[in-house]
Write a protein that holds these residues in place. Sequence first.
Motif, mmCIF file in Angstrom:
data_model
loop_
_atom_site.group_PDB
_atom_site.id
_atom_site.type_symbol
_atom_site.label_atom_id
_atom_site.label_comp_id
_atom_site.label_asym_id
_atom_site.label_seq_id
_atom_site.Cartn_x
_atom_site.Cartn_y
_atom_site.Cartn_z
ATOM 1 N N LEU A 125 -9.485 1.823 -17.767
ATOM 2 C CA LEU A 125 -7.876 2.770 -17.075
ATOM 3 C C LEU A 125 -7.602 1.527 -15.833
ATOM 4 C CD1 LEU A 125 -9.373 6.751 -15.940
ATOM 5 C CD2 LEU A 125 -8.046 5.060 -17.612
ATOM 6 N N THR A 126 -6.438 1.143 -15.185
ATOM 7 C CA THR A 126 -6.476 0.539 -13.999
ATOM 8 C C THR A 126 -7.024 0.638 -12.374
ATOM 9 O OG1 THR A 126 -4.125 1.246 -13.569
ATOM 10 C CG2 THR A 126 -4.341 -0.764 -14.973
ATOM 11 N N ALA A 127 -7.499 0.436 -11.625
ATOM 12 C CA ALA A 127 -7.836 0.247 -10.487
ATOM 13 C C ALA A 127 -7.537 0.837 -10.065
ATOM 14 C CB ALA A 127 -8.569 -0.633 -9.930
ATOM 15 N N GLY A 128 -5.910 1.055 -9.869
ATOM 16 C CA GLY A 128 -5.210 1.340 -8.856
ATOM 17 C C GLY A 128 -4.076 2.062 -9.382
ATOM 18 N N PRO A 129 -3.396 2.452 -8.822
ATOM 19 C CA PRO A 129 -1.263 2.705 -8.725
ATOM 20 C C PRO A 129 -0.663 1.754 -10.106
ATOM 21 C CG PRO A 129 -2.190 3.600 -7.362
ATOM 22 C CD PRO A 129 -2.692 2.396 -7.577
ATOM 23 N N GLU A 130 -0.224 1.671 -10.924
ATOM 24 C CA GLU A 130 0.260 1.277 -12.160
ATOM 25 C C GLU A 130 2.505 1.194 -11.282
ATOM 26 O OE1 GLU A 130 0.737 1.613 -15.995
ATOM 27 O OE2 GLU A 130 -1.440 2.311 -16.426
ATOM 28 N N LEU A 131 2.853 -0.318 -11.439
ATOM 29 C CA LEU A 131 3.205 -0.217 -11.162
ATOM 30 C C LEU A 131 5.016 0.157 -11.857
ATOM 31 C CD1 LEU A 131 4.853 -2.940 -8.448
ATOM 32 C CD2 LEU A 131 4.575 -4.260 -10.346
ATOM 33 N N PRO A 132 5.778 0.828 -10.905
ATOM 34 C CA PRO A 132 7.327 1.610 -11.481
ATOM 35 C C PRO A 132 7.612 0.514 -12.543
ATOM 36 C CG PRO A 132 7.076 1.576 -10.068
ATOM 37 C CD PRO A 132 5.866 0.908 -9.441
ATOM 38 N N GLN A 133 8.186 1.390 -13.146
ATOM 39 C CA GLN A 133 9.082 0.429 -14.077
ATOM 40 C C GLN A 133 10.153 0.999 -14.075
ATOM 41 O OE1 GLN A 133 8.823 -2.531 -15.929
ATOM 42 N NE2 GLN A 133 6.027 -2.056 -15.413
ATOM 43 N N GLY A 134 11.595 0.414 -13.634
ATOM 44 C CA GLY A 134 12.692 0.894 -13.456
ATOM 45 C C GLY A 134 12.458 1.979 -11.917
ATOM 46 N N LEU A 135 13.666 2.024 -11.601
ATOM 47 C CA LEU A 135 14.065 3.367 -10.063
ATOM 48 C C LEU A 135 13.676 4.672 -9.735
ATOM 49 C CD1 LEU A 135 16.071 3.434 -8.304
ATOM 50 C CD2 LEU A 135 17.808 4.498 -9.105
ATOM 51 N N ALA A 136 11.721 4.245 -9.402
ATOM 52 C CA ALA A 136 10.577 5.609 -9.396
ATOM 53 C C ALA A 136 9.432 4.024 -8.178
ATOM 54 C CB ALA A 136 10.235 5.909 -10.696
ATOM 55 N N PHE A 137 9.228 5.659 -7.748
ATOM 56 C CA PHE A 137 8.287 4.799 -7.112
ATOM 57 C C PHE A 137 6.768 6.107 -8.366
ATOM 58 C CE2 PHE A 137 10.676 6.200 -3.331
ATOM 59 C CZ PHE A 137 10.753 5.164 -3.235
ATOM 60 N N ALA A 138 5.827 5.252 -7.934
ATOM 61 C CA ALA A 138 4.468 4.816 -8.696
ATOM 62 C C ALA A 138 3.844 6.212 -8.104
ATOM 63 C CB ALA A 138 4.094 4.022 -8.065
ATOM 64 N N LYS A 139 3.254 6.829 -9.693
ATOM 65 C CA LYS A 139 2.626 7.722 -8.915
ATOM 66 C C LYS A 139 2.074 8.337 -7.774
ATOM 67 C CE LYS A 139 0.521 11.651 -11.705
ATOM 68 N NZ LYS A 139 -0.715 12.064 -13.447
ATOM 69 N N ASP A 140 2.111 8.943 -7.493
ATOM 70 C CA ASP A 140 0.828 9.210 -6.026
ATOM 71 C C ASP A 140 0.393 8.761 -5.662
ATOM 72 O OD1 ASP A 140 0.143 11.704 -7.044
ATOM 73 O OD2 ASP A 140 -1.116 11.530 -8.519
ATOM 74 N N SER A 141 1.938 7.762 -5.133
ATOM 75 C CA SER A 141 1.919 6.351 -4.830
ATOM 76 C C SER A 141 1.911 6.319 -2.923
ATOM 77 C CB SER A 141 1.767 4.884 -4.735
ATOM 78 O OG SER A 141 3.544 5.113 -4.667
ATOM 79 N N LEU A 142 2.793 8.183 -2.112
ATOM 80 C CA LEU A 142 3.076 7.749 -1.199
ATOM 81 C C LEU A 142 2.217 8.338 -0.132
ATOM 82 C CD1 LEU A 142 7.092 9.461 -2.288
ATOM 83 C CD2 LEU A 142 5.799 6.569 -2.298
ATOM 84 N N THR A 143 2.360 7.206 0.511
ATOM 85 C CA THR A 143 1.515 8.132 2.131
ATOM 86 C C THR A 143 2.028 8.431 3.444
ATOM 87 O OG1 THR A 143 1.011 5.802 2.330
ATOM 88 C CG2 THR A 143 -0.387 6.756 0.934
ATOM 89 N N PRO A 144 1.540 9.468 4.187
ATOM 90 C CA PRO A 144 0.626 10.310 4.246
ATOM 91 C C PRO A 144 0.556 11.490 3.006
ATOM 92 C CG PRO A 144 1.712 9.316 6.124
ATOM 93 C CD PRO A 144 2.630 9.055 5.232
ATOM 94 N N ALA A 145 -0.544 11.330 2.460
ATOM 95 C CA ALA A 145 -0.425 11.682 0.893
ATOM 96 C C ALA A 145 -0.718 13.601 0.701
ATOM 97 C CB ALA A 145 -1.518 12.066 0.532
ATOM 98 N N SER A 146 -1.110 13.761 2.938
ATOM 99 C CA SER A 146 -1.132 14.866 3.306
ATOM 100 C C SER A 146 -0.525 15.731 4.525
ATOM 101 C CB SER A 146 -3.059 15.358 3.380
ATOM 102 O OG SER A 146 -3.821 14.137 3.864
#
Length: 584
Positions: A97-118
């Motif tokens: 697996l990749t060590a971190g979030p994968e770079l998104p393709q197209g108009l999107a944020f990477a999954k679970d990459s937005l912080t603060p996460a809580s």
Amino acid sequence: MKNLLGLVILGCILTSSVALAESSLIVIFPQTNYQTSAQKIFFLGTAPPDSQVLINSKPIIRSKAGHFSPSFPLQLGENLFTVRHHNQELQIKVTRLTAGPELPQGLAFAKDSLTPASDIARLPGELICFSAIAPPNANVSVNLANQIIALSPQPQQGQLPSNLAALTGQNQPHAQSSVGNYKGCTTVATAADLGQPQFQLTLNGKTITQPGSGKIQILSRAQLPVSEVIVDSGVARTGPSTDYSRLTPLPKGTRATVTGREGEWLRLDYGAWINSQETRILPGAIPPQTIIRSVGYRQLPGATEIVFPLQVPVPVSVQQSEQAIALTLYNTTAQTDIIRLNDDPLIYRLDWQQVAPEQVKYTFNLKKAQQWGYKLRYDGTTLVLALRHPPKIGNIRRKPLANFKIVLDPGHGGKESGASGPTGYLEKDVNLVVSKLLRDELVKEGATVVMTREDDKEVSLAERQAIISQEEPCIALSIHHNSLPDDGDAEKTKGFAAFWYQPQAHNLAMFLHNYVIKKLGRPDYGVFWDNLALTRPTAAPSVLLELGFMSNPDEFEQVVNPEEQKKIAQAIAQGITEWFMSVR
């Protein structure tokens, strides 16, 4: 330490591993469909030594008994391996697996990459930072309570390895691509509930908006909540997750002002973080502050108790050094003019100083370098620090360990199997065998030995720690056998190791490590400072020993050899006796 499960006929491995090893090709690790983020992985198993074992058509090195643990590089995604011996063949799939979030393709944020996460709470004027992973050359911003915060692309930074990398010697950071990594910060000057941030992404003339996962609150400095520790030993950390380092545990009853929050974690006024489940909020309480005037002491059989009368139970930290133990009280101001301390079996002199506003430090200079354990508790609003005296020496010639109580902890047990050898033989079983041999050797020398388990049963880490605290032994030893992280070099890594955490255990760990290696000529894996459940107890010097590697084909044969098991039990017992004589 590592849990390794069998790939083929697991039930047979557990019940008749030796017979199976004589007739079959076995791969204990990795299991098929295994997932890892490591760049390589080792294969642990065995087969009859009468002919070659091939992995992806290449012959591998094996021990005389037929055991193997070669390593292979992994490509991102699926990696297929074929293991063959005679007409037996095993197909194993390992996904890297990749060590971190994968770079998104197209108009999107990477999954679970937005912080603060809580949900977070901060003081007025503190930085509030946001981050997101999005396509390169995008415009990224956050709308927070009608304030727009621009997020900028970040320069490259190093990616740190996990703490386990210290076990493989591969603990250097490596460059991490910053492409698509956007960050930005802001401050808010007044108390407010700012709600949920809205992340906005614009690329090629198109825009999307996505809410953040948590809400943001700015606390009022005049109305900060006060928390109280409700467990016997509250776990204080340097940051808001279990990934952060531990600080001195907070005794039950400790009170502190909450100056920040992140998810279920509370930041306390002296800088530490604690899980909110270990605390309760005291409605209407004002920030805890206390003065201290005198410090008392009392001698008990086997211990000296130092008594700190306070107005409220405040946070505390303890630091051991050679021939000294220092205790710091936070949110405390000294009004001290007199302290009584008669001649004591343990303490040579007590010094104190107001090291900072509302921070008082007491240093107990000790008569001998070796410390034998301490306990910390609150009796109402009075803090009590109990320092244990050295054990009394019995008849050295007849029974050198008479009057000495030792806790032996055979690691793992029950469902917690620990590591596995190439035949499927489990660490929990060999730990118990060697621990019983060691117990018998120590009893011969006059010691009283308390075992945390004497059969194959599950004993929680908390229960093992409680046994050490209740029994108050002279020392505690946890007996284990080692394995490696996925990317370790299992073929070459072997040796005896000692682990310590509290400074009072350092001398014991170093002595036993050097003694066993010299006595038996064993390979030297090293001495480690390590934050482990069975090295953390403060009631006695507590050391964890890794006697050898289950994952090394050659050393495994030594690990399971009954004569070698007796030798290492005798060597450890002799080392304990010699150590006691050296520090008595």
